[in-house]
Every structure is written in structure tokens, then in C-alpha cells.
Design an enzyme around this catalytic site. Sequence first.
Site, mmCIF file in Angstrom:
data_model
loop_
_atom_site.group_PDB
_atom_site.id
_atom_site.type_symbol
_atom_site.label_atom_id
_atom_site.label_comp_id
_atom_site.label_asym_id
_atom_site.label_seq_id
_atom_site.Cartn_x
_atom_site.Cartn_y
_atom_site.Cartn_z
ATOM 1 N N THR A 1 -24.952 -13.323 4.075
ATOM 2 C CA THR A 1 -24.816 -11.933 3.643
ATOM 3 C C THR A 1 -25.727 -11.075 4.501
ATOM 4 O O THR A 1 -26.946 -11.185 4.430
ATOM 5 C CB THR A 1 -25.194 -11.790 2.166
ATOM 6 O OG1 THR A 1 -24.200 -12.450 1.392
ATOM 7 C CG2 THR A 1 -25.241 -10.321 1.767
ATOM 8 N N LYS B 1 -31.043 -4.177 -4.676
ATOM 9 C CA LYS B 1 -30.847 -3.812 -3.259
ATOM 10 C C LYS B 1 -29.382 -3.449 -3.003
ATOM 11 O O LYS B 1 -29.082 -2.455 -2.331
ATOM 12 C CB LYS B 1 -31.254 -4.986 -2.355
ATOM 13 C CG LYS B 1 -31.196 -4.695 -0.883
ATOM 14 C CD LYS B 1 -31.113 -5.985 -0.071
ATOM 15 C CE LYS B 1 -29.803 -6.713 -0.406
ATOM 16 N NZ LYS B 1 -29.665 -8.038 0.183
ATOM 17 N N LYS C 1 -18.093 -6.995 -0.350
ATOM 18 C CA LYS C 1 -19.090 -7.673 -1.174
ATOM 19 C C LYS C 1 -19.960 -6.654 -1.912
ATOM 20 O O LYS C 1 -20.324 -6.842 -3.067
ATOM 21 C CB LYS C 1 -19.950 -8.599 -0.315
ATOM 22 C CG LYS C 1 -20.829 -9.473 -1.177
ATOM 23 C CD LYS C 1 -21.473 -10.624 -0.503
ATOM 24 C CE LYS C 1 -22.443 -11.244 -1.519
ATOM 25 N NZ LYS C 1 -23.246 -12.308 -0.933
#
Lengths: 287, 287, 287, 287
Positions: free
Chosen positions: D96, D239, D171
Amino acid sequence: MTQYGFLGLGIMGNPMAANLVRAGFQVVVWNRNPAKCAPLVALGARQGGSPREVAAACDITFAMLADPAAASEVCFGPEGVLEGIGGGRGYIDMSTVDDVTARTIAEAVAERGGRFLEAPVSGTKKPAEDGTLIILAAGARALYDEAAPALDTMGKKRMYLGTVGQGARMKLVVNAIMGGMMAALCEGVALGQKGGLDGAEILEALDAGALANPLFRGKGPMLLQGEYPTSFPLKHMQKDLRLAVALGDELGQPLHCIAAVNETFKRARMAGHADEDLAAVFQVIKQ
Amino acid sequence: MTQYGFLGLGIMGNPMAANLVRAGFQVVVWNRNPAKCAPLVALGARQGGSPREVAAACDITFAMLADPAAASEVCFGPEGVLEGIGGGRGYIDMSTVDDVTARTIAEAVAERGGRFLEAPVSGTKKPAEDGTLIILAAGARALYDEAAPALDTMGKKRMYLGTVGQGARMKLVVNAIMGGMMAALCEGVALGQKGGLDGAEILEALDAGALANPLFRGKGPMLLQGEYPTSFPLKHMQKDLRLAVALGDELGQPLHCIAAVNETFKRARMAGHADEDLAAVFQVIKQ
Amino acid sequence: MTQYGFLGLGIMGNPMAANLVRAGFQVVVWNRNPAKCAPLVALGARQGGSPREVAAACDITFAMLADPAAASEVCFGPEGVLEGIGGGRGYIDMSTVDDVTARTIAEAVAERGGRFLEAPVSGTKKPAEDGTLIILAAGARALYDEAAPALDTMGKKRMYLGTVGQGARMKLVVNAIMGGMMAALCEGVALGQKGGLDGAEILEALDAGALANPLFRGKGPMLLQGEYPTSFPLKHMQKDLRLAVALGDELGQPLHCIAAVNETFKRARMAGHADEDLAAVFQVIKQ
Amino acid sequence: MTQYGFLGLGIMGNPMAANLVRAGFQVVVWNRNPAKCAPLVALGARQGGSPREVAAACDITFAMLADPAAASEVCFGPEGVLEGIGGGRGYIDMSTVDDVTARTIAEAVAERGGRFLEAPVSGTKKPAEDGTLIILAAGARALYDEAAPALDTMGKKRMYLGTVGQGARMKLVVNAIMGGMMAALCEGVALGQKGGLDGAEILEALDAGALANPLFRGKGPMLLQGEYPTSFPLKHMQKDLRLAVALGDELGQPLHCIAAVNETFKRARMAGHADEDLAAVFQVIKQ
């Protein structure tokens, strides 16, 4: 006698430099479009050929530029300030820039042997003309003290806030609070009007008590007239709100209210009010 | 000479009635606990035996009671105002009550042949003492005009807002904006302090510019000292915010920012700050 | 053999009663507009003349009415349930009503010697037809147990939650979470689409993982088509969100996220989507 | 026979690579700490000496690294992937990372004559072990097709989303919705519990209807027990919420609800729950 330079003669820089000249300071001015120097020269200023030349010739050079890109160009570009600074001469950037730009310029100036002060201002065109700006300075302390007579000509209030970056940060805090006040005013007026109260009477009630402030006095009538001649563009306020929320994230400070204000201004920005005055946020609040 | 009555001599009512007496008005006072009448009598007031007796004896009777329950009791209870009003005599309730209570009292007074004015005030203990309250009146217009000399003794500003209920609504709008300003101030100060700025300097910067207002000047130092002596209890502010959000629902006015402010004050209320000054919302914001 | 009554044959009540009849229960039906009884009678139900008559004739009487006003009318009105209840007979109100209405009916039924169960349902038209409702019951425990066979015919799941009012409260909690999920879906899809992602692929990604749920599966396609045939009216969702925020205020539970969701649905309600499906909140989110 | 490489054998990479080996693929593995290669070698994998060596020896090399910094180091560092890629060989980064990192790697690989696919996954440790990840791929289409057998061994679902960066963006959208669902669940449960409902029964009611989903099923019990063993760290969720709000700013998409969710998670992060599971946001919601 101390020589002063002034770079950037736009909406803000022009009246600020004029105030210096009128007060009897010796000023060398420069602007990207040199035509704008004429009125200052008529007042008694001398015209410089480039930022380099001005910085090299003056004890203290001020700059008031449109944005971080312009501030960087004037400093780092060809014939830029950096090529003329040194020998302990001072550079005071009054433009509104981000932390990173401010620190980058500060370091470069110091490396060349110059001294640097960031000095963003709170206040727009009218206070610039009236010499009533609020100056939020940070950086070289001695330079701040030496520049005091000139700063006091341009502003009614100055503060020294420590290391470079703290001036920009203070300005962000002030503007975030301004955004919150503006949103509270707009939601309150919209609620009152839907409830049958007269908008002018709401403003009158506010102005009579503990909430009375120049912002409400200045922006309130815009809400009632539905016209928002730009003094502080809405998109700039939203940018500052976004930066405040991001700073809150970096520092771990939750900002529930300012985050809601930010999203509201974002809606206004997207609804076609980006270039109107920040008071135009009322248009998306009152529906 | 016009006879005035004054019911309720608490924190607010006592100085308000005293200002009337000192200004030379003829005033009959009453308080649930009669001991509180003594200082007023010493100033020159006459003491009444019951709300009924005062209302029957006076041309215009003022009331300043703690809450809607007290306002209803004094009006509808045994020996209450309702039993003495009539013959065109005036009743001016300056207590802060909800719409429904205000309208219920207004109708009952009118049915008995009296005249009614709601007149909640903006301002707390100090303005009550100084005679600088803001009076938000609605109801019988002629009564408002006749009471002008007395109202101008108690307040520095008065507004006539139309039918009964609009006074309460204006007060709600003003307080919702106050809550929004308070939250914006607290979040801004908390952000600045986490970012290394000095709290006192933040307040100084705010006070120098367009955002300067008495609320920030009064509450700001509380944030820095972390002490919140109660002038306006936080739980009352949260109640007003809740009522504003509910009014927004009723009228179809979205209030994204004030809703976020309401939840923040709710957190403060639950965290043990309900009875402190509204500025104590800072305690849950700064974490 | 146990006799069952069923009052209210609207969109929900009609299929619920039909399921009881088809399953072989003896059912007496009543509806304000008697024409709606015909299809049930054709299936084998008997038609009653009034709520009183049904309640007096049956061991257990169900009701499924449009709103609190209708529920009160059928109970307290002339020829109402209250006149027929008593002798330990049971009344199970499956309508969605507020706490106060539920408790008022419960007390009145108990005073007359009847037994009361509130039993609001989670689920709309389709689950009512399929007998897959979720039944959130509270009140007389023994009545709940006796009614189990009938409840299990109408629903796939039933819960007993304690004293009257807790059923309504559970439904509020479930609906508040539903509103939050719907808002999160809409904001996520709007963000993705602005960022160049395909809406159908976003739904596909969601449905493949831990977030997969029937709500997203049902409402997601509405967002892509921009059409919102009403299954659950948006205005009812906003009302439940408002009640949840108000309950949070009463209980001292801050609800930052649900409050933001409430204001967003309020905007959608005011923008002309009140009677569309709750998924129409997407229209004000995507701008 | 096609040769596969696998770089990074952490919590996620280890079971993913193991699934490939068990399924009969020829796999060369590498890990910064080579000790972690042993279990894979025991299963039948070959051990590579460096990212460069693996990339040069294999037709398709997968990577599953901890964060953008590690992904950059393995690609650009000494003995990195870039030195071994070329000749049309494929590099599939399943880590990621942000948009910028993904695009930087993509361009560098293409310049060397290799092919690149970003393929972040939705799902944590358990789905990695079970081969039920969701793979959000973008970049070289032909590489995506060629890698299909291997991807289908590691995941139960794969999507091809276009140009590099769209995988990361999908995502982000999925995770923002997840954050919103989690906050809605926590506020609903907290409200219900304060209102006297049983937490387990709330979860039961949710799981019976249209809102039922694996996330609530997995996280719900954590709320009731007040223990949050980390499957997805709260700080990572915050985040992602921050990045979603920032993306909304960039694209001009207001996100009132997700912004409120972000501030709530920020509070939880600052209150000591950063490294607990994201469900620990409940701790600051329930107060």
C-alpha cells in the site's frame, strides 16, 4: 541614512511602499511590470532594475509578492535577491507563504551572509492604505528591531514570534478563527431569517453586545444584499482552513468545528463562489 | 406618576431594579425570599406582598426570573400575576423562557385584559449592574413604547421584534453565534499552542485586527489560566445550541457548523464542565 | 384455538396479515377503509367491525398503523381497542411510534386489564411479504411468548428487549447506524467518481470484502442510476437521525458523526428529496 | 515454466508467498532479514540473494512491503529491482503506497524496459492466509492478465482499474467508507447502551437485517469487551481518512461526514489508541 528596498507593487505592496515614501524613508522600488513604479517615483522613490540590484543597494529590502511561487522566483530567479544579498543586509518577506517556502528562503539568505525575517500581515487593502496592518514577524531578531520604524509606518501593530515559520503559523490560526466566525454568523443569520427575524436587526443585535467585531460589521451587510465584492477571496480562506486541518493532523489537534467549517467553505468553492469574498459562503448555507 | 413593579431580585433582577430606583422611578419590589427586598427598600423602593398585589398596584410590572418554571409559577401560581393583571396594565417578562411558555403567558395576560411584552436580555451580571443590557422585546407595541424610559435605564440598547416569541428566537440566534465563536477561538488557540505559539500572543494578534471583540477579550484569559469562573454556565450554552439545532430542523435550515459546535459542548458538559463558564469547552478541545 | 386480530392493512399490514392467514392462524381483520379487507377475507380471514370488536373477540390483537396519530386513534378513539381490551387479552402494536405514545398506550391497556407489547419492526415492504421482518419487542413478557408462533410467521427474527419504549429505542439505534452507513457510502462513491473510478466497480469492490451488506447492495445501484424509488422515505430517515441526536442530548452521548449525517440529510430534505428513498441523499453529496 | 519472484515476507507477504508455493508455482523469495525465507524454502521455494537478482531471474516478481519507504528502497536502492528489471519482465507491487510513489516506480520500471502493475489489496492477515484477498490492480494490462493464475491463488477477487494510481485511490475510497461505518456503529452502540439497551442485543439486531456485514461481526464484540487486538491499526485508518479528506479537497468533493469521522479518529489516535485496532475509536466515543 538607511536605504530601504521594496519589491512587489501590487494591491498590497503599492500602498505599503507609498506609506514608506510619504513618511520620508529613502526607498528603491521594483516591480515585475515596471510601469507600476511610476506613481511611487512620482512620490519620491527611486526605481531599481532588478531584485538583485535593490537587495545589493539597500540596508533592508522588503518584499510583498502574490504567492509562494512569486516569492521564490524573486528570491531564487535570475537577477534575484539571492544574488544581491550578503554582508549582513536584511531581507524582509511580507508575502503570505507556506512554512517550507519561508524556511527555504531563510536558509538561502543566511548562507549568502544576509539576514532574513518573515513578516506576513493580517489585514487587506484598506489597512494597507491606512498603515494599520498587523505584522506577524519571525526570524532575525536584530533585523526586526532595526526595521521597527519602517514596520510601524506600514502597520499599527507588530509582533515578534520566534523562528521562521511561526509568523505563517500565527496567520493560519487567525484565519481559521476568522473562518469559524464567518460560518457561525452565516448559519445564525440564515436560521434567524428562516424564523422570521429581520437580517438587519440580527446584525444590530450582534453589534450591540459582546460579540461585536469589525468582521461582522464589514461582512454582515454583504449577506443581506447577496453581493460579495472580493476583499478576501473565498478560495483563499478555504485553502487556509484546509491547511489548518492538515496542521491539526500533523500536531495531533482534533478540530471538529473547523473541519465542519472547511467542508462548508469547500461546498461554496465548488458552487461557483471561489473568487467572491469569503462572505459568499452564506450562499450555500442559506440554501 | 407611573408606578412600576419588579418581580424577582436574583443576580440579574437585583441590579436591574436598583438601577430603576436610583434613576428616580417609583418601584414596588417582590421576591420569593423577601429578605432580598431589604437593599432595594433601603434605596427607596416599596415592598409588595405578592406578584398579584404588585401587578394590581402598578401600571407596568417587570419580571426577571430564573427559568421557565419560575416564570410560570409567578404568573399562574396562587397570588400570581394573573390574579392582579387587567385593566390594560402591563406585564413585561424579561426572563429567558422558551417560545411556548412566552406565548402561554402572553395569551393568559391578554385574556385577563392586561398587556404583555416578552423582553429577554443579552448580557450577564456586569451589564445588568452597568445598565448596559441589550433588550430583545416582542409583543404589545404600545407597552414597549410606554416602558421606554425604564427599559433605557436598564439597557443601552432595545429592539422591538414583533410578535411574542421573536424575542426568544433572536436570543437563540445570538447565543448560537456566540457558541460558534467560542468554539472557533478554542480550536484556534489549541492549534496554535500545539504549534509552539504563545497563547497570550494569539489573543493579542486577534485583538489587534478585524476579529477583535469583547467575548474573546473576556474569555481568552480564562483559556490561558485554565480557570473558568462562571459568568454564563456551559450547560446553558449547550442547551441553547441544542435548541438552535432543533429550530433548524423545524425550519429546514441545515447547520453543519453549529451542529458540530453543539456536539463539542455536549462533550464538555458530560466531562464535568456543565456548571463552569462556557469557556471551559476549551478543556475538551485541547485534550 | 387461539383467535388473532389484525388492525391496519396498509403496505406493511396487508402482507403481514396475509402471512398469518396463509399459515393457518384464525384471524379477524379490520381496516379504516374496509375495502382493503376483501383480499384477506378471500384468503380465509374474518372481517371485524371496529377495533373494539376485534380486541374483544380475540386473544391477541396485532396493529400495524401508519404513525403515532393513527396508533393513538385506533386505541383511544370511539370504538377503539381500549373499549374492547381487558380480561388479560393481549394487544401487540407493531407500528413505529415514539416512546411517549408507546408508554401511554401501554398504561391505558394495563389499566383496563389487558396486556401490552410494543413490537416495531426493522424491514420494509419486501421483508413484510417474505415474512422476514425483524421484530423488536418490549413489554409483557408472557404475551411475547404466547405470540411467538404468530411473530415467527411474520418475521425471521424477534428480540425481547425489556420495558415498553426499549423497542422504539432499538429501532432508533439501528436506523441511526443505517443513516451513517448510507452517508459514508455516498461520500465514498462521490469521491471515487470524481477521482475517475467507475461507480459500479466501487460497489463491486465493496461487495467483495468485509463491508459487504444488503443495504449497499440494494441502494448502490440507485446512486449510479440517479433514480430513487421510495422504499424508506428520506424524510423519515432524517426524522430518526434528529431523534437520535436529541436522545444523545438527553442521555449525554455526543454523536459527532451522526450529527453531521443528520445535517446532510436535512439538506437533502430541503432540496426536494424528502419523499424519495433515503439513498437520494447522494444528490446533495455529489453536488 | 513461468518463474515468479516474491519480495517481502512479513505478516502479509509470508502467507501470500506460501499460498503460491503450495499451489505449485515456482517461486524465488527474498526478504531483508533472510531468516524469514526458511519456512518458504521448506515448502519448496528457492531463496534469492537480492531484489535485483530475483527481478532478473523471474518472469514476474511480486512485492509486499511495509510502507512507501520500504517499497522505494527495494526498487531504487542498491541491488534493487530496477537493476534487474527489463526485457519486458513484470513487477507487481502489492504494497500500500501513495499515488506519487506508485507512479514514480511505474515510470522507472517502464524506462528500464520492464512492465509494472500496482496491486494493493483489501483484507488483512486472515484473508492473506486464506487466499481471499481483494486485489485492486492498475497499470500494465497484459501483465495483469498473465499474472491472473497467481493473483487468483492469493485473492478471491481481482479488479483491473486502469492507469497506475487508481488502485491506491480505490483502496482509499473503500477504507474511508470503512471508517464511516465503524464510527456509525460505535456511536449507535454507545447511544443504545446509555439508553439501557444491551450491547450484544444491538449487534444481534444489526446482524439480522439489511445492515449485516462482516466488519460489524468482527469488530462488534471488541466494543463489548473493551479490548482491541490489532488487525488494522487505528492510526492507519486515521491516515487514510486524512488522505480521503485531502483528496476531496483536491477534487472539490465536500465530505462533511467523513471529515467528522476523521476528527473522531484523530481524537482516538491522540488519546493513546493509535496502535490498537481501529475499533478502539469506541473508547473516545462512549466517553
